[in-house]
Design a protein around this motif. Structure first.
Motif, PDB file in Angstrom:
ATOM      1  N   ALA A   1       1.399  -1.503  -0.290  1.00 57.64           N
ATOM      2  CA  ALA A   1       0.191  -0.228   0.017  1.00 57.64           C
ATOM      3  C   ALA A   1       0.754   1.717  -0.066  1.00 57.64           C
ATOM      4  CB  ALA A   1      -0.939   0.369   1.066  1.00 57.64           C
ATOM      5  N   GLY A   2       1.528   1.053   0.749  1.00 63.18           N
ATOM      6  CA  GLY A   2       2.773   2.109   1.103  1.00 63.18           C
ATOM      7  C   GLY A   2       3.508   2.681  -0.669  1.00 63.18           C
ATOM      8  N   THR A   3       4.060   1.017  -1.266  1.00 61.43           N
ATOM      9  CA  THR A   3       4.444   1.414  -1.960  1.00 61.43           C
ATOM     10  C   THR A   3       3.826   1.958  -3.645  1.00 61.43           C
ATOM     11  OG1 THR A   3       4.360  -0.443  -3.138  1.00 61.43           O
ATOM     12  CG2 THR A   3       6.355   0.287  -2.213  1.00 61.43           C
ATOM     13  N   TRP A   4       2.177   1.543  -2.848  1.00 61.47           N
ATOM     14  CA  TRP A   4       1.114   2.016  -4.599  1.00 61.47           C
ATOM     15  C   TRP A   4       1.491   3.269  -4.537  1.00 61.47           C
ATOM     16  CZ3 TRP A   4      -3.079   5.089  -4.804  1.00 61.47           C
ATOM     17  CH2 TRP A   4      -3.809   4.645  -5.939  1.00 61.47           C
ATOM     18  N   ASN A   5       0.869   4.138  -2.861  1.00 70.02           N
ATOM     19  CA  ASN A   5       1.294   6.269  -2.961  1.00 70.02           C
ATOM     20  C   ASN A   5       2.128   6.368  -3.229  1.00 70.02           C
ATOM     21  OD1 ASN A   5      -1.960   5.245  -1.321  1.00 70.02           O
ATOM     22  ND2 ASN A   5      -0.644   4.858   0.660  1.00 70.02           N
ATOM     23  N   PHE A   6       3.538   6.063  -2.568  1.00 69.82           N
ATOM     24  CA  PHE A   6       4.505   6.729  -2.716  1.00 69.82           C
ATOM     25  C   PHE A   6       4.847   6.863  -4.546  1.00 69.82           C
ATOM     26  CE2 PHE A   6       9.516   7.210  -4.345  1.00 69.82           C
ATOM     27  CZ  PHE A   6       9.531   7.861  -3.456  1.00 69.82           C
ATOM     28  N   THR A   7       4.402   5.707  -4.978  1.00 72.91           N
ATOM     29  CA  THR A   7       4.206   5.967  -6.798  1.00 72.91           C
ATOM     30  C   THR A   7       3.330   6.912  -7.682  1.00 72.91           C
ATOM     31  OG1 THR A   7       4.912   3.320  -6.784  1.00 72.91           O
ATOM     32  CG2 THR A   7       4.047   4.173  -8.197  1.00 72.91           C
ATOM     33  N   TYR A   8       2.807   7.283  -7.319  1.00 63.27           N
ATOM     34  CA  TYR A   8       1.053   7.628  -7.669  1.00 63.27           C
ATOM     35  C   TYR A   8       1.618   9.326  -7.117  1.00 63.27           C
ATOM     36  CZ  TYR A   8      -0.308   3.590 -10.298  1.00 63.27           C
ATOM     37  OH  TYR A   8      -0.173   2.220 -11.341  1.00 63.27           O
ATOM     38  N   GLU A   9       2.024   9.447  -6.071  1.00 63.11           N
ATOM     39  CA  GLU A   9       1.830  10.615  -6.271  1.00 63.11           C
ATOM     40  C   GLU A   9       3.080  11.560  -6.436  1.00 63.11           C
ATOM     41  OE1 GLU A   9       4.695  10.105  -1.336  1.00 63.11           O
ATOM     42  OE2 GLU A   9       2.199  10.276  -0.553  1.00 63.11           O
ATOM     43  N   GLN A  10       3.841  10.634  -8.117  1.00 64.02           N
ATOM     44  CA  GLN A  10       4.334  11.514  -8.101  1.00 64.02           C
ATOM     45  C   GLN A  10       3.599  11.844  -9.677  1.00 64.02           C
ATOM     46  OE1 GLN A  10       7.067  11.037  -7.652  1.00 64.02           O
ATOM     47  NE2 GLN A  10       6.746  10.048  -5.651  1.00 64.02           N
ATOM     48  N   THR A  11       1.994  11.252  -9.499  1.00 60.99           N
ATOM     49  CA  THR A  11       1.105  11.750 -10.464  1.00 60.99           C
ATOM     50  C   THR A  11       0.678  13.550 -10.588  1.00 60.99           C
ATOM     51  OG1 THR A  11      -0.186  11.164  -9.632  1.00 60.99           O
ATOM     52  CG2 THR A  11       0.067   9.933 -10.985  1.00 60.99           C
ATOM     53  N   ASP A  12       1.057  13.953  -9.588  1.00 61.77           N
ATOM     54  CA  ASP A  12       1.132  15.395  -9.423  1.00 61.77           C
ATOM     55  C   ASP A  12       2.359  16.112 -10.865  1.00 61.77           C
ATOM     56  OD1 ASP A  12      -1.691  15.451  -8.052  1.00 61.77           O
ATOM     57  OD2 ASP A  12      -0.273  15.984  -5.977  1.00 61.77           O
ATOM     58  N   GLU A  13       2.951  15.822 -10.332  1.00 59.99           N
ATOM     59  CA  GLU A  13       4.490  16.161 -10.710  1.00 59.99           C
ATOM     60  C   GLU A  13       4.454  15.886 -12.541  1.00 59.99           C
ATOM     61  OE1 GLU A  13       9.228  16.529 -10.937  1.00 59.99           O
ATOM     62  OE2 GLU A  13       8.521  15.544 -10.172  1.00 59.99           O
ATOM     63  N   LEU A  14       3.567  14.410 -12.497  1.00 59.37           N
ATOM     64  CA  LEU A  14       3.718  14.584 -13.916  1.00 59.37           C
ATOM     65  C   LEU A  14       2.508  15.245 -14.749  1.00 59.37           C
ATOM     66  CD1 LEU A  14       4.372  11.499 -16.084  1.00 59.37           C
ATOM     67  CD2 LEU A  14       2.227  11.013 -15.320  1.00 59.37           C
ATOM     68  N   HIS A  15       1.671  15.043 -14.371  1.00 63.25           N
ATOM     69  CA  HIS A  15       0.961  16.977 -14.944  1.00 63.25           C
ATOM     70  C   HIS A  15       0.714  17.778 -15.288  1.00 63.25           C
ATOM     71  CE1 HIS A  15      -2.566  13.899 -15.496  1.00 63.25           C
ATOM     72  NE2 HIS A  15      -2.594  12.997 -13.900  1.00 63.25           N
ATOM     73  N   HIS A  16       1.962  18.094 -14.377  1.00 62.08           N
ATOM     74  CA  HIS A  16       2.708  19.649 -13.795  1.00 62.08           C
ATOM     75  C   HIS A  16       3.579  19.079 -15.762  1.00 62.08           C
ATOM     76  CE1 HIS A  16       4.945  23.383 -13.409  1.00 62.08           C
ATOM     77  NE2 HIS A  16       6.576  22.679 -13.458  1.00 62.08           N
ATOM     78  N   LEU A  17       4.310  18.590 -15.652  1.00 62.49           N
ATOM     79  CA  LEU A  17       5.148  18.176 -16.864  1.00 62.49           C
ATOM     80  C   LEU A  17       5.005  18.587 -18.032  1.00 62.49           C
ATOM     81  CD1 LEU A  17       8.004  16.154 -14.793  1.00 62.49           C
ATOM     82  CD2 LEU A  17       7.869  18.919 -15.446  1.00 62.49           C
ATOM     83  N   TYR A  18       3.426  17.430 -18.746  1.00 64.80           N
ATOM     84  CA  TYR A  18       3.177  16.957 -19.459  1.00 64.80           C
ATOM     85  C   TYR A  18       1.551  17.785 -20.218  1.00 64.80           C
ATOM     86  CZ  TYR A  18       6.983  14.717 -20.663  1.00 64.80           C
ATOM     87  OH  TYR A  18       8.411  13.756 -20.184  1.00 64.80           O
ATOM     88  N   PRO A  19       1.091  18.503 -19.745  1.00 67.56           N
ATOM     89  CA  PRO A  19      -0.094  19.172 -18.991  1.00 67.56           C
ATOM     90  C   PRO A  19      -1.498  18.278 -20.073  1.00 67.56           C
ATOM     91  CG  PRO A  19       0.421  20.325 -19.205  1.00 67.56           C
ATOM     92  CD  PRO A  19       1.574  19.964 -19.017  1.00 67.56           C
ATOM     93  N   GLU A  20      -0.801  18.038 -21.517  1.00 68.64           N
ATOM     94  CA  GLU A  20      -1.840  17.720 -22.372  1.00 68.64           C
ATOM     95  C   GLU A  20      -1.479  16.669 -23.100  1.00 68.64           C
ATOM     96  OE1 GLU A  20      -3.985  19.433 -23.305  1.00 68.64           O
ATOM     97  OE2 GLU A  20      -3.613  21.431 -22.084  1.00 68.64           O
TER      98      GLU A  20
END
Length: 209
Positions: free
Chosen positions: A181-200
Motif C-alpha cells: 500500500a505504501g509503494t502504491w501511494n509513493f508511486t502515484y504521488e508522482q502523478t501531480d508532477e507528471l501532470h505539471h510536466l505534461y499537462p496535455e
C-alpha cells in the motif's frame, strides 16, 4: 535485424517514443502484448538505458567502431530483464550502429537500441516506439529533458486489488499489505508532477476498464 537502407537517420529520429508508466500488477504486460500486435508499434521490455547513458553520450555525434564496442559492452551489462528473450543479437545492433557512426547523435542511438528489441518483429513498419517503464515515474524531469514530445499512458488500479495481487505474487519478496500500500501511494504521488510536466500529454487508463 539489419535495417534496410530506406531507414536513414532522419527516418529514425522521426519515430516518436511514448511511455506506459505504472506500478506492478496494473495490467502493463497485457497492454504491451496488445500494442505489439500492431506492425506499426514496438512496445519494449522495461529498461533504463535511455536515462543511464544520457549524461555520458548526450553530446556525442561521431563514433569509432571501438567506441561502439565499449557502448555495447556497457549496454549488455545494464540489461537486466532476461535480454535473451526480449533483446535481439548484439551483433545486429553493432552493425546498425556502425552504419550511422559518423552521425550518431543520442536520439538516433537510443532508437537503434529500442529497435533491437523483439528480433522477430519487422522493424521496417514501425512508426511508434512505446516503452513500458515503471521507474520513469521517479525521473520525470530527466525524462522530459530527453523526450520533450513524448506522450504518456498512466496505468492505475484499485489499490485494494493491486495490494492483494502483489501479495499473492510476492512482489519485491513481500507479502506485507502495508508495504505494498505504501509503494502504491509513493508511486502515484508522482502523478501531480507528471501532470505539471505534461499537462496535455497524459492519458489515464484504469485496469478495471
Amino acid at each position: 535485424m539489419h535495417l534496410t537502407p530506406e531507414i536513414n537517420s532522419e527516418r529514425l529520429t522521426s519515430i516518436p517514443i511514448h511511455f506506459i508508466l505504472c506500478t506492478e500488477r496494473t495490467g502493463s504486460s497485457m497492454l504491451t502484448t496488445m500494442l505489439n500486435i500492431s506492425n506499426e508499434v514496438l512496445c519494449t521490455s522495461e529498461e533504463l538505458f535511455a536515462l543511464y547513458f544520457y549524461k555520458t553520450y548526450k553530446a556525442k555525434v561521431k563514433w569509432t567502431s571501438k567506441e561502439i564496442d565499449i557502448f555495447l559492452h556497457q549496454l549488455r551489462l545494464l540489461l537486466v530483464n532476461t535480454p535473451e528473450l526480449y533483446f535481439g543479437p548484439i551483433e545486429n545492433l553493432r552493425t546498425n550502429l556502425n552504419r550511422f557512426k559518423d552521425s550518431l547523435n543520442y536520439q538516433t542511438l537510443i532508437r537503434l537500441v529500442y529497435l533491437n528489441f523483439l528480433e522477430e518483429k519487422n522493424k521496417q513498419s514501425v512508426r511508434v516506439i512505446v516503452d513500458k517503464q515503471i521507474k520513469y515515474l521517479f525521473h520525470l524531469k530527466l525524462m522530459k529533458e530527453i523526450f520533450p514530445d513524448s506522450k504518456i499512458i498512466l496505468l492505475t488500479r484499485d489499490i485494494r486489488e493491486n495490494v492483494v495481487s502483489k501479495c499473492k505474487r510476492k512482489i519485491n519478496g513481500q507479502e506485507n499489505e502495508m508495504f505494498h500500500a505504501g509503494t502504491w501511494n509513493f508511486t502515484y504521488e508522482q502523478t501531480d508532477e507528471l501532470h505539471h510536466l505534461y499537462p496535455e500529454s497524459v492519458l489515464i487508463i484504469h485496469y478495471e476498464d
